[in-house]
Design a protein around this motif. Structure first.
Motif, PDB file in Angstrom:
ATOM      1  N   PHE A 163      -0.429  -3.605  -1.947  1.00 24.78           N
ATOM      2  CA  PHE A 163       0.738  -4.210  -1.290  1.00 24.78           C
ATOM      3  C   PHE A 163       1.857  -3.194  -1.078  1.00 24.78           C
ATOM      4  N   GLU A 164       1.558  -1.910  -1.328  1.00 23.26           N
ATOM      5  CA  GLU A 164       2.569  -0.870  -1.161  1.00 23.26           C
ATOM      6  C   GLU A 164       3.119  -0.883   0.265  1.00 23.26           C
ATOM      7  N   GLY A 165       4.434  -0.800   0.348  1.00 22.26           N
ATOM      8  CA  GLY A 165       5.076  -0.783   1.663  1.00 22.26           C
ATOM      9  C   GLY A 165       5.622  -2.128   2.088  1.00 22.26           C
ATOM     10  N   ASN A 166       5.074  -3.211   1.580  1.00 18.82           N
ATOM     11  CA  ASN A 166       5.638  -4.532   1.871  1.00 18.82           C
ATOM     12  C   ASN A 166       7.006  -4.619   1.211  1.00 18.82           C
ATOM     13  N   SER A 167       7.990  -5.125   1.952  1.00 19.98           N
ATOM     14  CA  SER A 167       9.356  -5.094   1.415  1.00 19.98           C
ATOM     15  C   SER A 167      10.189  -6.267   1.919  1.00 19.98           C
ATOM     16  N   ILE A 168      11.291  -6.517   1.202  1.00 17.22           N
ATOM     17  CA  ILE A 168      12.318  -7.462   1.630  1.00 17.22           C
ATOM     18  C   ILE A 168      13.671  -6.769   1.494  1.00 17.22           C
ATOM     19  N   PHE A 169      14.683  -7.305   2.158  1.00 21.52           N
ATOM     20  CA  PHE A 169      16.035  -6.777   2.057  1.00 21.52           C
ATOM     21  C   PHE A 169      16.932  -7.854   1.484  1.00 21.52           C
ATOM     22  N   LEU A 170      17.676  -7.503   0.430  1.00 23.78           N
ATOM     23  CA  LEU A 170      18.626  -8.418  -0.205  1.00 23.78           C
ATOM     24  C   LEU A 170      20.042  -7.923   0.074  1.00 23.78           C
TER      25      LEU A 170
END
Length: 236
Positions: A163-170
């Motif tokens: 799952f490396e690279g999957n991201s969210i922004f908070l």
């Protein structure tokens, strides 16, 4: 990677004030569940937002709509903090009597706004997101069009194999502080403040929240009447 700190503190200091609420700009978009390889999938935006960089709406814990008064003496749904000598401090639900420690769907702002497929994360789920062995946290400044051209916050990227690279922004949302008797935001940009669905076991008048600045992130507890944002997780 910034230092990640876990502690149990009551967030009370007010460091700065913002005179007006951030405008929510952009066309309406449906939230998406992002798989970071954790126990739950995380939404790509906050409740009340239409894009990942927007703060969205602010809620008192266990309330499902915004309001004008987040004062400790104000109209909190489940009490007024008037019984300081009682274990529950006047809280009529989610207290030592009913033993409710996690939000029910009827009192969950995420479920109320987006339906049964979404809920507010528990403290344990937020701590999993904060785990430096599972996710990296990078303080980021996004450049956006409009009057709020720079949006500060954390890009949270999965370190889980596959799952490396999957991201969210908070985004650094700030909060509505308990001493205010009007809808005024505090500390937008320097800090992010997000509710979990977990009530404090020892202090039923408080609930746990995730708090971060540009050099730390942790889970704290705060008075339930505070106005904070909600980043939902998907219900499997």
């Amino acid at each position: 990677m910034k230092k990640i700190v876990f502690s149990i503190l009551c967030v009370g200091a007010v460091l700065s004030a913002v005179s007006c609420q951030e405008a929510q700009q952009g066309s309406e978009a449906a939230p998406q569940a992002v798989d970071l390889g954790l126990s739950v999938k995380w939404a790509d935006m906050n409740v009340g937002a239409f894009a990942s960089h927007q703060t969205g709406e602010y809620f008192a814990w266990s309330e499902t709509s915004q309001k004008e008064d987040y004062a400790i003496e104000g109209e909190y749904k489940w009490g007024k903090y008037t019984e300081a000598d009682s274990p529950d401090y006047g809280m009529t639900k989610y207290n030592t009597t009913d033993s409710l420690t996690v939000l029910l769907p009827v009192d969950d702002a995420a479920t109320a706004a987006w339906g049964e497929s979404w809920r507010t994360p528990t403290m344990e789920e937020f701590e999993e997101l904060l785990d430096p062995e599972k996710c990296s946290w990078e303080w980021t400044v996004l450049k956006q069009k409009g009057p709020f051209g720079k949006v500060k916050g954390y890009k949270v990227t999965s370190l889980v194999p596959g799952f490396e690279g999957n991201s969210i922004f908070l985004p650094a949302t700030g909060y509505r502080y308990h001493c205010d008797r009007r809808a005024e935001l505090k500390h937008v940009g320097p800090s992010g403040n997000y509710w979990t669905s977990t009530r404090s076991g020892n202090y039923p008048f408080s609930a746990y929240a995730a708090y971060f600045t540009d050099d730390e992130a942790r889970c704290d507890f705060a008075l339930r009447c505070f106005g904070r944002c909600v980043r939902p997780v998907a219900v499997e």
